[in-house]
Design a protein around this motif. Structure first.
Motif, short mmCIF file in Angstrom:
data_model
loop_
_atom_site.label_atom_id
_atom_site.label_comp_id
_atom_site.label_asym_id
_atom_site.label_seq_id
_atom_site.Cartn_x
_atom_site.Cartn_y
_atom_site.Cartn_z
N LYS A 7 0.86 -1.18 0.00
CA LYS A 7 0.00 0.00 0.00
C LYS A 7 0.89 1.23 0.00
N ILE A 8 0.63 2.15 -0.91
CA ILE A 8 1.43 3.37 -1.00
C ILE A 8 0.50 4.58 -1.11
N THR A 9 0.75 5.58 -0.31
CA THR A 9 0.10 6.88 -0.47
C THR A 9 1.20 7.92 -0.54
N ALA A 10 1.12 8.80 -1.53
CA ALA A 10 2.17 9.79 -1.73
C ALA A 10 1.57 11.10 -2.22
N THR A 11 2.26 12.18 -1.92
CA THR A 11 1.86 13.51 -2.39
C THR A 11 3.08 14.22 -2.96
N GLY A 12 2.83 15.33 -3.65
CA GLY A 12 3.92 16.13 -4.19
C GLY A 12 4.49 15.59 -5.48
N LEU A 13 3.79 14.64 -6.10
CA LEU A 13 4.26 14.08 -7.37
C LEU A 13 3.78 14.93 -8.54
N VAL A 14 4.30 14.65 -9.73
CA VAL A 14 3.89 15.40 -10.92
C VAL A 14 2.44 15.06 -11.23
N PRO A 15 1.53 16.04 -11.20
CA PRO A 15 0.10 15.75 -11.36
C PRO A 15 -0.24 15.22 -12.75
N GLY A 16 -1.14 14.23 -12.75
CA GLY A 16 -1.63 13.69 -14.01
C GLY A 16 -0.62 12.85 -14.77
N ALA A 54 -0.59 9.92 -10.79
CA ALA A 54 -0.94 10.90 -9.75
C ALA A 54 -2.16 11.70 -10.20
N ASP A 55 -2.99 12.10 -9.26
CA ASP A 55 -4.17 12.88 -9.61
C ASP A 55 -3.79 14.34 -9.89
N LYS A 56 -4.78 15.19 -10.10
CA LYS A 56 -4.52 16.59 -10.49
C LYS A 56 -3.80 17.37 -9.40
N ASP A 57 -3.81 16.85 -8.18
CA ASP A 57 -3.14 17.51 -7.07
C ASP A 57 -1.79 16.85 -6.73
N GLY A 58 -1.38 15.91 -7.57
CA GLY A 58 -0.10 15.26 -7.33
C GLY A 58 -0.14 14.18 -6.27
N LYS A 59 -1.34 13.69 -5.96
CA LYS A 59 -1.48 12.63 -4.97
C LYS A 59 -1.60 11.28 -5.66
N LEU A 60 -1.06 10.27 -5.03
CA LEU A 60 -1.09 8.92 -5.60
C LEU A 60 -1.45 7.93 -4.51
N SER A 61 -2.35 7.01 -4.87
CA SER A 61 -2.74 5.94 -3.96
C SER A 61 -2.64 4.62 -4.70
N TYR A 62 -1.99 3.65 -4.08
CA TYR A 62 -1.72 2.38 -4.75
C TYR A 62 -1.87 1.24 -3.76
N GLU A 63 -2.46 0.16 -4.23
CA GLU A 63 -2.50 -1.06 -3.42
C GLU A 63 -2.55 -2.26 -4.35
N ASN A 75 6.54 22.78 -14.65
CA ASN A 75 5.47 22.98 -15.63
C ASN A 75 4.40 21.88 -15.58
N LYS A 76 4.48 21.03 -14.55
CA LYS A 76 3.48 19.99 -14.27
C LYS A 76 3.34 18.96 -15.39
N LYS A 77 4.45 18.67 -16.02
CA LYS A 77 4.47 17.60 -17.03
C LYS A 77 5.91 17.16 -17.23
N TYR A 78 6.08 16.00 -17.87
CA TYR A 78 7.41 15.53 -18.21
C TYR A 78 7.82 16.14 -19.55
N ASP A 79 9.01 16.72 -19.61
CA ASP A 79 9.53 17.22 -20.87
C ASP A 79 11.01 16.88 -20.96
N PHE A 80 11.64 17.31 -22.03
CA PHE A 80 13.05 16.96 -22.27
C PHE A 80 14.00 18.06 -21.82
N GLY A 81 13.55 18.88 -20.88
CA GLY A 81 14.40 19.95 -20.38
C GLY A 81 15.68 19.45 -19.75
N LYS A 82 15.64 18.25 -19.18
CA LYS A 82 16.83 17.62 -18.59
C LYS A 82 17.38 16.51 -19.47
N GLY A 83 16.97 16.52 -20.74
CA GLY A 83 17.49 15.55 -21.69
C GLY A 83 16.70 14.25 -21.72
#
Length: 273
Positions: A73-82, A149-158, A186-194
């Motif tokens: 079971k995992i609950t997490a916050t502060g992740l990249v939303p969506g 992760a949801d729109k608020d960056g929260k994730l729930s897993y079991e 910017n709330k998404k994955y991009d290639f800014g870090k390669g």
């Protein structure tokens, strides 16, 4: 007279020894059965997930092992939303000592601990914590089956998984890593870090570790034989036996327990560049 008294005393001692033996052996057998039953019960381990790469991610994982069944079971916050977040149990089931990386893992000093840079510290993937289907290492980057992760960056897993005997024996040597960061906010994955060194089709942001956590009491399940650090400890099982001597029964508990606790705490990741 003395002969009759001695014979009577000898008979009483023999009867007493027989009574002790008849009660001690079933008690010892019952005790052994109880230990086996206790060992088969579920054991739970809490994991506090701390941020890596200044991701802002944190959370809690609870791992409950019952035989070969592992409930995660995992609950997490502060992740990249969506966004999907690959997550795994990293580490070793052969006694190597791995742990969450610190800022020193950033070998090129670009402000990001990549998965490749972190691997020497936290070890290879042992179990992929997918939402369905395969959980082996080969599913490590199957983002279509990773939690989002949801729109608020929260994730729930079991999920409840069937694990190998090696994992069951060395569960304390494993740890949880979540991936996916957003350095530019910017709330998404991009290639800014390669590009990711694991798969050039994916951005580095999608595969870089976001959080990591050690099991409470981690690395006490086996004697480390390699890895980045050699520490931790060993715990050899306590053996119980029944010894019979001189016609009398004695239940004798003989055991040895060697334990050295290693308390590695995951350090915060390097600051953003």
């Amino acid at each position: 007279m003395t002969s009759r008294s001695t014979a009577r005393l000898t008979a009483l001692l023999a009867a007493s020894a027989a009574l002790t033996l008849s009660t001690a052996l079933p008690a010892a057998a019952h005790s052994g059965h109880g230990e086996q039953a206790s060992a088969a019960d579920g054991h739970s381990y809490q994991v506090d997930l701390d941020q890596l790469n200044d991701s802002g991610a944190h959370g809690t994982a609870m791992l409950t092992l019952d035989g070969h069944e592992l409930n995660v079971k995992i609950t997490a916050t502060g992740l990249v939303p969506g966004q999907p977040h690959a997550q795994h149990l990293h580490g070793s089931t052969d006694g190597h000592d791995f742990h969450c990386p610190d800022a020193s893992a950033d070998k090129n000093h670009d402000g990001i601990i990549t998965t490749a840079e972190g691997l020497p510290m936290y070890g290879d993937i042992n179990i992929s914590l997918t939402t369905k289907g395969d959980t082996s290492k080969k599913s490590g980057l199957d983002v279509a089956r990773m939690p989002v992760a949801d729109k608020d960056g929260k994730l729930s897993y079991e999920r409840t998984l069937t694990v190998s005997q090696a994992v069951a024996d060395h569960i304390k040597d494993l740890h949880v890593v979540q991936h996916g960061i957003d350095p530019n906010g910017n709330k998404k994955y991009d290639f800014g870090k390669g590009k990711s060194e694991l798969d050039p089709k994916l951005p580095q942001e999608a595969t870089a570790p976001a959080s990591c956590g050690m099991l409470a009491g981690a690395a006490v399940g086996s004697m480390p034989v390699g890895g980045v650090e050699t520490g931790g400890g060993s715990s050899q099982g306590v053996q119980n036996g029944v010894l019979l001597a001189g016609g009398a029964a004695a239940v004798l508990g003989a055991g040895a327990l060697g334990l050295a606790m290693r308390r590695d705490r995951s350090a915060h990741g390097a600051p953003r560049s």
